[in-house]
Design a protein around this motif. Structure first.
Motif, short mmCIF file in Angstrom:
data_model
loop_
_atom_site.label_atom_id
_atom_site.label_comp_id
_atom_site.label_asym_id
_atom_site.label_seq_id
_atom_site.Cartn_x
_atom_site.Cartn_y
_atom_site.Cartn_z
N UNK A 94 2.06 95.42 13.70
CA UNK A 94 1.27 94.71 14.73
C UNK A 94 2.12 94.35 15.95
N UNK A 102 7.39 95.70 13.47
CA UNK A 102 6.19 95.55 12.65
C UNK A 102 5.05 96.42 13.15
N UNK A 105 4.23 92.46 17.02
CA UNK A 105 4.86 91.14 17.05
C UNK A 105 5.62 90.87 18.35
N UNK A 106 4.97 91.21 19.48
CA UNK A 106 5.56 90.86 20.78
C UNK A 106 5.18 89.43 21.11
#
Lengths: 264, 257
Positions: free
Chosen positions: A88, A86, A90-91
């Motif tokens: 952003x 993604x 998404x970690x």
């Protein structure tokens, strides 16, 4: 005879209901075929539904009408065959780099030391050796996206679904990440669907660029964009510049339409 | 690439930081010794300290303190366990939210001390009624914290975890609970403060032991210096508990920027 396409999107339409107002038709009769090991870019103005199409292939959204087949099977939800990256990142912010990369591996039946070795190999591959015990909050945007790519590659999906993965990065980092992604793709040869609104990025990275129309999103045309990407001067090559112009003229009309349709 | 944390503003030395407390103690002592206020209303600070030492030696402070800590600890532990679970399930399940949401809204603003006679009626004068009261009074701040935190879980994070094979309870434990943690722990801090309020007020009103009971007993018998000693003890335990709690939270949430 078997079909050479790995991902088949057939006549897919998709509506969504915003928090206020009427139902919106996001995608209309979209059909698309993606070959195995191909790098395909989905290009279109913002709001054209390109991310929605990616999420439908990923199995994150329910398919309204039409059908989507991946490796011959109808998509019925997300699965480890399709890795997602993604914009952003998404970690997991509460996990270190190493634990983030290990996460997908932990759902697989692998011995512990093998998981650790694999995770380390992919951390090394994306150039984050030495940052294994850092938390995402301690990393720059480019480094975070490298972690996300390593995490997705580590559990060895058959295809990568990338949703504007470099959209949040500064120009220099973005250009660096693009060549690194190409290098990784050359090495691993996974099928990639790459969503972007950046014409240059699409032409540089992809073998084919699917240009989408303004909402409701349809596939307007598909442009072949194969070059010798290993050439460091490719950005200045005439063939490349011409191709960017060609794709840009296709997108421009749609971008104008998208602007006109924007609610006041 | 900022791996090195930014330098924190230099904290003042402990002695400097708590100097106002020392000034307050001196002013207290002076006001009482110089008869600016009646020594009945405010016994000299040194007398209070002396009474505190006597209470400690007699063992009364310890036995009542342990009894109070047991009640607060048990009530709070129950409140955290049940409150977190409720909040998280309200966030992920519409039916659960529809069932419990209105109840939470209704009971949240209610002053929980009003339940003191009710819990006594149900469970008598012992530990049970205090634990139930603290449990009921402290649960909702935790529930609301957990609910708000869990509702704020990043959709993309949930999708990522799903694509890596996480489902059901695994997903809740791996993604929803850690996402809820910062707000949940904030709710627990509120609950911690509330537990002391409920503990002391319930022990003051109906109990046979505990620090609140000791305050009431000493006050009723005119041992004001000892009464103040216990009041200060309760204040100090509350302060210490909050400090320790914040240190623990900082450690648990060290992944945040």
């Amino acid at each position: 005879m078997s079909d050479p396409a790995q991902i088949i999107v057939e006549d897919v339409s998709h509506h969504y209901r915003p928090a206020v107002g009427r139902e919106v038709l996001a995608l209309e009769n979209v059909s698309l075929r993606v070959r195995e090991r191909e790098f395909l870019a989905l290009l279109g103005p913002s709001g054209c539904g390109k991310s929605t199409l990616l999420y439908l292939i990923g199995g994150f959204l329910p398919i309204g009408t039409g059908k989507i087949l991946v490796d011959g099977k109808a998509v019925a939800g997300p699965g480890p065959d399709r890795g997602i990256v993604f914009q952003n990142f998404a970690l997991f912010p509460w996990k270190t780099v190493r634990k983030n990369v290990l996460y997908g591996l932990e759902r697989q039946a692998l011995p512990r030391h093998e998981r650790e070795t694999r995770a380390q190999a992919f951390i090394d591959l994306v150039g984050l050796t030495g940052f294994e015990e850092s938390y995402p909050s301690q990393l720059s945007g480019g480094m975070k996206q490298r972690v996300a790519i390593a995490r997705t590659l580590a559990f060895d999906p058959r295809m990568l679904l990338m949703d504007e993965p470099f959209g949040a990065l500064d120009a220099q980092t973005r250009s660096l990440m693009q060549s690194e992604l190409l290098a990784i793709w050359e090495k691993t040869r996974k099928t990639v669907i790459f969503v972007t609104h950046d014409v240059h990025e699409a032409v540089y990275l992809a073998e084919r660029v699917a240009v989408m129309t303004a909402r409701p999103g349809r596939i307007k045309t598909i442009v072949d964009t194969r070059f010798d990407k290993a050439d460091p001067e490719v950005h200045r090559a005439k063939a490349f510049v011409d191709k960017v112009d060609e794709v840009w003229s296709l997108v421009r009309d749609e971008a104008v339409k998208a602007l006109e349709k924007r609610p006041p | 690439m900022t791996v090195v944390p930014a330098p924190k503003a230099a904290a003042p030395h402990v002695l400097v930081r708590y100097a106002p407390l020392l000034i307050l103690a001196l002013a207290w002592e002076a006001a009482s010794r110089l008869h600016l206020v009646s020594s009945l209303a405010l016994p000299p600070f040194t007398d209070v300290v002396q009474a505190w030492v006597e209470l400690l030696w007699s063992g009364e402070l310890v036995s009542n303190g342990l009894s109070s800590l047991y009640r607060a600890g048990a009530g709070l532990a129950l409140a955290i366990a049940v409150g977190s679970a409720l909040g998280i399930f309200m966030a992920i399940s519409r039916p659960v939210n529809a069932m419990l949401g209105p109840l939470v809204e209704l009971f949240y603003p209610m002053p929980k001390s009003a339940l003191i006679p009710v819990t006594v009626l149900w469970l008598g004068f012992g530990d049970g009624s205090k634990i139930l009261l603290i449990f009921l009074g402290c649960m909702l701040p935790v529930t609301i914290g957990a609910y708000n935190g869990a509702r704020g879980s990043d959709q993309h994070l949930i999708w990522s975890a799903r694509s890596m094979g996480a489902r059901g309870l695994r997903m809740i434990w791996d993604v929803v609970v850690p996402s809820a943690l910062p707000e949940l722990l904030n709710g627990v801090r509120t609950a911690l403060a509330l537990s002391f309020i409920l503990l002391v007020s319930s022990e003051l009103i109906v109990a046979r032991q505990g620090l609140g009971n000791l305050i009431g007993y000493l006050g009723a018998n005119g041992s004001y210096d000892a009464m103040f000693a216990v009041v200060l003890t309760v204040a100090f335990i509350g302060f210490l508990a909050d400090r320790v709690y914040q240190a623990v939270v900082e450690r648990v949430l060290r992944w945040r920027e």
